[in-house]
Design a protein around this motif. Structure first.
Motif, mmCIF file in Angstrom:
data_model
loop_
_atom_site.group_PDB
_atom_site.id
_atom_site.type_symbol
_atom_site.label_atom_id
_atom_site.label_comp_id
_atom_site.label_asym_id
_atom_site.label_seq_id
_atom_site.Cartn_x
_atom_site.Cartn_y
_atom_site.Cartn_z
ATOM 1 N N THR A 12 -0.858 -2.639 9.539
ATOM 2 C CA THR A 12 -0.120 -3.405 9.054
ATOM 3 C C THR A 12 -0.716 -4.016 7.720
ATOM 4 O O THR A 12 -0.029 -4.324 6.760
ATOM 5 N N GLY A 13 -1.812 -4.737 8.002
ATOM 6 C CA GLY A 13 -2.602 -5.436 6.799
ATOM 7 C C GLY A 13 -2.960 -4.424 5.793
ATOM 8 O O GLY A 13 -2.806 -4.758 4.671
ATOM 9 N N GLU A 15 -1.371 -1.611 5.268
ATOM 10 C CA GLU A 15 -0.009 -1.335 4.369
ATOM 11 C C GLU A 15 0.417 -2.508 3.348
ATOM 12 O O GLU A 15 0.614 -2.273 2.231
ATOM 13 N N SER A 16 0.148 -3.694 3.882
ATOM 14 C CA SER A 16 0.486 -4.747 2.873
ATOM 15 C C SER A 16 -0.437 -4.727 1.666
ATOM 16 O O SER A 16 -0.183 -5.031 0.467
#
Length: 82
Positions: A12-13, A15-16
């Motif tokens: 998720t990090g 992707e961010s």
């Protein structure tokens, strides 16, 4: 330029971070691509933002898990996954 204090430790990090790069929010000019790579001196994995001459514009360290499992995300780009 890699800041030792910034380590991406989740997908998720990652992707961010990719969304920030893709949107231009980081203010980087001449971005041509993003790659997962390893440091030549110690083998530490990182995500690299490259210009059209394949020079490093910005890098962030990533954990081995993110390096191993984030390859498709980097290859396809975060925007294309949604």
């Amino acid at each position: 330029m890699i800041n030792d204090n910034d380590v991406i430790d989740t997908l998720t990090g990652l992707e961010s971070f990719l969304l920030l790069v893709e949107s231009g929010s980081l203010g980087l000019g001449n971005v041509a691509g993003v790659a997962l790579a390893t440091n030549n001196s110690d083998g530490r994995p990182f995500v690299a933002v490259l210009d059209d001459n394949h020079q490093l514009l910005l890098g962030r360290w990533v954990t081995q898990d993110v390096f191993d499992n984030g390859k498709e995300l980097v290859r396809l780009g975060a925007k294309k996954r949604h």
